[in-house]
Design an enzyme around this catalytic site. Structure first.
Site, PDB file in Angstrom:
ATOM      1  N   SER A 124       3.057  19.699  -9.382  1.00  0.00           N
ATOM      2  CA  SER A 124       3.600  20.532 -10.405  1.00  0.00           C
ATOM      3  C   SER A 124       4.801  21.442 -10.008  1.00  0.00           C
ATOM      4  O   SER A 124       5.290  21.421  -8.800  1.00  0.00           O
ATOM      5  CB  SER A 124       2.279  21.895 -10.114  1.00  0.00           C
ATOM      6  OG  SER A 124       2.663  22.918 -10.753  1.00  0.00           O
ATOM      7  N   TYR A 149      -3.590  26.979  -4.377  1.00  0.00           N
ATOM      8  CA  TYR A 149      -3.607  25.784  -5.309  1.00  0.00           C
ATOM      9  C   TYR A 149      -1.968  25.042  -4.995  1.00  0.00           C
ATOM     10  O   TYR A 149      -1.915  23.998  -4.948  1.00  0.00           O
ATOM     11  CB  TYR A 149      -3.606  26.215  -6.902  1.00  0.00           C
ATOM     12  CG  TYR A 149      -3.254  25.387  -7.654  1.00  0.00           C
ATOM     13  CD1 TYR A 149      -3.905  24.168  -7.977  1.00  0.00           C
ATOM     14  CD2 TYR A 149      -1.920  25.403  -8.376  1.00  0.00           C
ATOM     15  CE1 TYR A 149      -3.319  23.187  -8.871  1.00  0.00           C
ATOM     16  CE2 TYR A 149      -1.454  24.696  -9.468  1.00  0.00           C
ATOM     17  CZ  TYR A 149      -2.372  23.500  -9.542  1.00  0.00           C
ATOM     18  OH  TYR A 149      -1.748  22.603 -10.429  1.00  0.00           O
ATOM     19  N   LYS A 153      -0.545  21.264  -3.694  1.00  0.00           N
ATOM     20  CA  LYS A 153       0.395  20.341  -4.417  1.00  0.00           C
ATOM     21  C   LYS A 153       1.367  19.870  -3.340  1.00  0.00           C
ATOM     22  O   LYS A 153       1.624  18.770  -3.262  1.00  0.00           O
ATOM     23  CB  LYS A 153       0.857  20.989  -5.509  1.00  0.00           C
ATOM     24  CG  LYS A 153      -0.233  21.212  -6.690  1.00  0.00           C
ATOM     25  CD  LYS A 153      -0.825  19.747  -7.304  1.00  0.00           C
ATOM     26  CE  LYS A 153      -1.962  19.930  -8.098  1.00  0.00           C
ATOM     27  NZ  LYS A 153      -2.910  18.756  -8.430  1.00  0.00           N
TER      28      LYS A 153
HETATM   29  P1  NAD Z   1      -8.722  19.494 -15.540  1.00  0.00           P
HETATM   30  O1  NAD Z   1      -9.605  20.300 -14.777  1.00  0.00           O
HETATM   31  O2  NAD Z   1      -8.800  19.239 -16.864  1.00  0.00           O
HETATM   32  O3  NAD Z   1      -9.027  18.014 -14.792  1.00  0.00           O
HETATM   33  C1  NAD Z   1      -9.310  17.662 -13.447  1.00  0.00           C
HETATM   34  C2  NAD Z   1     -10.470  16.796 -13.523  1.00  0.00           C
HETATM   35  O4  NAD Z   1     -10.862  16.487 -11.903  1.00  0.00           O
HETATM   36  C3  NAD Z   1     -11.762  17.622 -14.090  1.00  0.00           C
HETATM   37  O5  NAD Z   1     -12.255  16.796 -15.086  1.00  0.00           O
HETATM   38  C4  NAD Z   1     -12.675  17.817 -12.778  1.00  0.00           C
HETATM   39  O6  NAD Z   1     -13.999  17.446 -13.058  1.00  0.00           O
HETATM   40  C5  NAD Z   1     -12.125  16.562 -11.883  1.00  0.00           C
HETATM   41  N1  NAD Z   1     -12.408  16.905 -10.515  1.00  0.00           N
HETATM   42  C6  NAD Z   1     -12.058  17.966  -9.740  1.00  0.00           C
HETATM   43  N2  NAD Z   1     -12.463  17.804  -8.484  1.00  0.00           N
HETATM   44  C7  NAD Z   1     -12.983  16.870  -8.352  1.00  0.00           C
HETATM   45  C8  NAD Z   1     -13.682  15.781  -7.035  1.00  0.00           C
HETATM   46  N3  NAD Z   1     -13.754  16.316  -6.018  1.00  0.00           N
HETATM   47  N4  NAD Z   1     -14.120  14.691  -7.328  1.00  0.00           N
HETATM   48  C9  NAD Z   1     -13.817  14.073  -8.773  1.00  0.00           C
HETATM   49  N5  NAD Z   1     -13.515  14.703  -9.827  1.00  0.00           N
HETATM   50  C10 NAD Z   1     -13.216  15.948  -9.559  1.00  0.00           C
HETATM   51  O7  NAD Z   1      -7.264  19.567 -15.024  1.00  0.00           O
HETATM   52  P2  NAD Z   1      -6.011  18.925 -15.731  1.00  0.00           P
HETATM   53  O8  NAD Z   1      -5.178  19.964 -16.631  1.00  0.00           O
HETATM   54  O9  NAD Z   1      -6.121  17.793 -16.647  1.00  0.00           O
HETATM   55  O10 NAD Z   1      -4.963  18.846 -14.636  1.00  0.00           O
HETATM   56  C11 NAD Z   1      -4.963  17.380 -13.946  1.00  0.00           C
HETATM   57  C12 NAD Z   1      -4.103  17.538 -12.727  1.00  0.00           C
HETATM   58  O11 NAD Z   1      -3.087  17.885 -13.030  1.00  0.00           O
HETATM   59  C13 NAD Z   1      -4.945  18.285 -11.540  1.00  0.00           C
HETATM   60  O12 NAD Z   1      -4.469  17.894 -10.227  1.00  0.00           O
HETATM   61  C14 NAD Z   1      -3.891  19.619 -11.689  1.00  0.00           C
HETATM   62  O13 NAD Z   1      -3.823  20.551 -10.749  1.00  0.00           O
HETATM   63  C15 NAD Z   1      -2.557  18.937 -11.989  1.00  0.00           C
HETATM   64  N6  NAD Z   1      -1.718  19.787 -12.875  1.00  0.00           N
HETATM   65  C16 NAD Z   1      -2.020  20.441 -14.120  1.00  0.00           C
HETATM   66  C17 NAD Z   1      -1.178  21.315 -14.783  1.00  0.00           C
HETATM   67  C18 NAD Z   1      -1.747  21.989 -16.082  1.00  0.00           C
HETATM   68  O14 NAD Z   1      -1.127  23.058 -16.466  1.00  0.00           O
HETATM   69  N7  NAD Z   1      -2.798  21.527 -16.768  1.00  0.00           N
HETATM   70  C19 NAD Z   1       0.322  21.699 -14.499  1.00  0.00           C
HETATM   71  C20 NAD Z   1       0.602  21.042 -12.941  1.00  0.00           C
HETATM   72  C21 NAD Z   1      -0.262  20.070 -12.444  1.00  0.00           C
HETATM   73  C1  UD1 Z   2       0.732  28.548 -14.171  1.00  0.00           C
HETATM   74  C2  UD1 Z   2       0.549  28.810 -12.668  1.00  0.00           C
HETATM   75  C3  UD1 Z   2       1.114  27.661 -12.120  1.00  0.00           C
HETATM   76  C4  UD1 Z   2       0.612  26.372 -12.654  1.00  0.00           C
HETATM   77  C5  UD1 Z   2       0.588  26.450 -14.384  1.00  0.00           C
HETATM   78  C6  UD1 Z   2      -0.177  25.375 -14.884  1.00  0.00           C
HETATM   79  C7  UD1 Z   2       0.406  31.219 -12.128  1.00  0.00           C
HETATM   80  C8  UD1 Z   2       1.056  32.196 -11.466  1.00  0.00           C
HETATM   81  N1  UD1 Z   2       0.993  30.052 -12.246  1.00  0.00           N
HETATM   82  O1  UD1 Z   2       2.054  28.698 -14.646  1.00  0.00           O
HETATM   83  O2  UD1 Z   2       0.763  27.483 -10.866  1.00  0.00           O
HETATM   84  O3  UD1 Z   2       1.062  25.076 -12.103  1.00  0.00           O
HETATM   85  O4  UD1 Z   2       0.039  27.820 -14.769  1.00  0.00           O
HETATM   86  O5  UD1 Z   2      -1.352  25.402 -14.572  1.00  0.00           O
HETATM   87  O6  UD1 Z   2      -0.779  31.310 -12.339  1.00  0.00           O
HETATM   88  N2  UD1 Z   2       1.315  34.669 -20.357  1.00  0.00           N
HETATM   89  C9  UD1 Z   2       1.043  35.984 -20.794  1.00  0.00           C
HETATM   90  N3  UD1 Z   2      -0.142  35.967 -21.233  1.00  0.00           N
HETATM   91  C10 UD1 Z   2      -1.174  35.245 -20.872  1.00  0.00           C
HETATM   92  C11 UD1 Z   2      -1.100  34.319 -19.940  1.00  0.00           C
HETATM   93  C12 UD1 Z   2       0.136  33.835 -19.731  1.00  0.00           C
HETATM   94  O7  UD1 Z   2       1.967  36.621 -21.165  1.00  0.00           O
HETATM   95  O8  UD1 Z   2      -2.445  35.741 -20.967  1.00  0.00           O
HETATM   96  C13 UD1 Z   2       2.723  34.491 -19.830  1.00  0.00           C
HETATM   97  C14 UD1 Z   2       2.920  34.222 -18.298  1.00  0.00           C
HETATM   98  O9  UD1 Z   2       3.415  35.539 -17.916  1.00  0.00           O
HETATM   99  C15 UD1 Z   2       3.983  33.236 -18.203  1.00  0.00           C
HETATM  100  C16 UD1 Z   2       3.853  32.413 -19.374  1.00  0.00           C
HETATM  101  O10 UD1 Z   2       3.045  33.077 -20.239  1.00  0.00           O
HETATM  102  O11 UD1 Z   2       5.212  33.955 -18.506  1.00  0.00           O
HETATM  103  C17 UD1 Z   2       3.143  31.253 -19.019  1.00  0.00           C
HETATM  104  O12 UD1 Z   2       2.156  31.516 -18.275  1.00  0.00           O
HETATM  105  P1  UD1 Z   2       0.857  30.321 -17.861  1.00  0.00           P
HETATM  106  O13 UD1 Z   2       0.331  29.488 -18.928  1.00  0.00           O
HETATM  107  O14 UD1 Z   2      -0.235  30.921 -17.120  1.00  0.00           O
HETATM  108  O15 UD1 Z   2       1.624  29.342 -16.899  1.00  0.00           O
HETATM  109  P2  UD1 Z   2       2.549  29.450 -15.529  1.00  0.00           P
HETATM  110  O16 UD1 Z   2       2.507  30.970 -15.103  1.00  0.00           O
HETATM  111  O17 UD1 Z   2       3.993  29.046 -15.867  1.00  0.00           O
END
Ligand code: NAD
Ligand code: UD1
Length: 337
Positions: A124, A149, A153
């Site tokens: 991330s 979290y 990563k």
């Molecule tokens: P998500 O929660 O939708 O998917 C993650 C999946 O992993 C879920 O289906 C959950 O049931 C499964 N899981 C969790 N722990 C487990 C375990 N111990 N064993 C087996 N399965 C398990 O999340 P996502 O948004 O699809 O994210 C996927 C990956 O990308 C995650 O590692 C997350 O941290 C990373 N990531 C997500 C974002 C985002 O904004 N969504 C941003 C940066 C990184």
């Molecule tokens: C957040 C996480 C980051 C994670 C990413 C994806 C925090 C501090 N950071 O990033 O670690 O990798 O999500 O899961 O939580 N906002 C509003 N109102 C809301 C929600 C968000 O104004 O109800 C604004 C936030 O202040 C920010 C932007 O929207 O400026 C995006 O927020 P968000 O979607 O939570 O993502 P990040 O903060 O970038």
């Protein structure tokens, strides 16, 4: 390639499974269904015509994991499984370290014991911390993470880098995602946050569909054009495509490589809100509120390394991201059961 997709019924994993199938790969899903639903498998079958093999296994269950590897001859792993709620990780660090670190170590050991030497890992942009100015480049290194979290990563990146240094066969592609949003254009799969969403897009989606009354905009006094926070939003289908490109890269290279996956464009909270209003055809109520602790003003990628190494660039814009998010939320008010 036969690919183990951990977390494959989740948000990004499910979209990646679609792209893997369309690229001719053979995905196998492992998920404990903690944050996703078994119904995703039917949805995947409707989209692709393929029933994807599925194991309901927890990464903390070493025996279960061994069985999955014993029964399959994987060419690669894409590792999505993990917990991802920032606030919850601050309250429950042990749970986050155990799941995201111990679970990952179990997976890396199983890969080693079964001779699987390619992995794509979900990292991330959070690993940059607030220490650098956007556009963020991989060569900046990593910053100070602000929550457990983010630290999980960072640690996983370090662990895989050390493993690749010790094992000349290993290829680890560490993808640093920016802000994935949107849903599959079919409206069949998308993001399903439990309870009240923390992230911007799922929150806006619930306001737009009448499930929540208004959006709280966290701060309008940042040093940005309209004062609200700026982020690099990427369509989840583009992000899924990046994983297919990363697999090809892993096939031809060894070592650990960190790669940003973003669009290179920053949008403010209000710009996203207005784009969403266009997508749903009506105004979305919002209130300006205090800043959210831990937030930074601006965060967007320099995506040039992904272009250079993976030949990857995004094709979808904010309009499609909002359109697809809205369609999925409207058509699946209860999520996927
Ligand atoms: P998500 O929660 O939708 O998917 C993650 C999946 O992993 C879920 O289906 C959950 O049931 C499964 N899981 C969790 N722990 C487990 C375990 N111990 N064993 C087996 N399965 C398990 O999340 P996502 O948004 O699809 O994210 C996927 C990956 O990308 C995650 O590692 C997350 O941290 C990373 N990531 C997500 C974002 C985002 O904004 N969504 C941003 C940066 C990184
Ligand atoms: C957040 C996480 C980051 C994670 C990413 C994806 C925090 C501090 N950071 O990033 O670690 O990798 O999500 O899961 O939580 N906002 C509003 N109102 C809301 C929600 C968000 O104004 O109800 C604004 C936030 O202040 C920010 C932007 O929207 O400026 C995006 O927020 P968000 O979607 O939570 O993502 P990040 O903060 O970038």
């Amino acid at each position: 390639m036969k690919v183990l997709v951990t977390g494959g019924t989740g948000f990004i994993g499910s979209h990646t499974v679609v792209e893997l199938l369309q690229a001719g790969h053979e995905p196998v899903i492992l998920d404990n269904l903690y944050n996703s639903s078994i119904g995703v498998l039917d949805r995947l079958e409707t989209i692709t015509g393929v029933r994807v093999p599925f194991y309901q296994v927890d990464l903390l269950d070493k025996e279960g994991l061994k069985k999955v590897f014993d029964e399959n001859d994987f060419d690669a792993v894409i590792h999505f499984a993990g917990y991802k709620a920032v606030g919850e990780s601050v309250a429950k660090p042990l749970v986050y370290y155990e799941n995201n670190i111990t679970g990952s170590l179990n997976l890396y050991r199983a890969m080693k014991e079964h001779g699987v030497s390619r992995i794509v890992f979900s990292s991330s942009a959070t690993v940059y911390g607030g220490d650098f100015e956007s556009p963020l480049k991989e060569e900046f290194g990593t910053g100070t993470t602000t929550n457990p979290y983010g630290t999980t990563k960072l640690f996983n990146e370090r662990i895989l880098t050390d493993l690749a240094a010790a094992d000349q066969e290993l290829s680890a592609v560490l993808l640093r995602y920016f802000n994935p949003i949107g849903a599959h254009p079919s409206g069949l799969i998308g993001e399903m946050p439990n309870g009240i969403p923390n992230n911007l897009l799922p929150y806006i989606a619930k306001v737009a569909t009448g499930q929540l009354p208004y959006l709280s905009v966290f701060g309008d006094d940042y040093d940005t054009p309209d004062g609200t926070g700026v982020r690099d939003y990427i369509h989840v289908v583009d992000l899924a495509r990046a994983h297919v490109a990363a697999l090809s890269y892993a096939e031809g290279h060894t070592g650990a490589e960190v790669i940003n996956i973003g669009t290179g464009n920053g949008y403010s909270v209000l710009e996203i809100l207005h784009a969403y209003e266009k997508a749903c055809g009506h105004e979305i109520p919002y209130k300006i509120c205090p800043r959210r602790p831990g937030d930074i003003a601006v965060c967007y990628a320099d995506p040039s390394k992904a272009k250079e190494l993976l030949g990857f660039s995004t094709v979808y814009g904010v309009e499609e991201m909002c359109r697809d998010s809205y369609r999925f939320t409207k058509e699946n008010p209860e999520g996927i059961l």
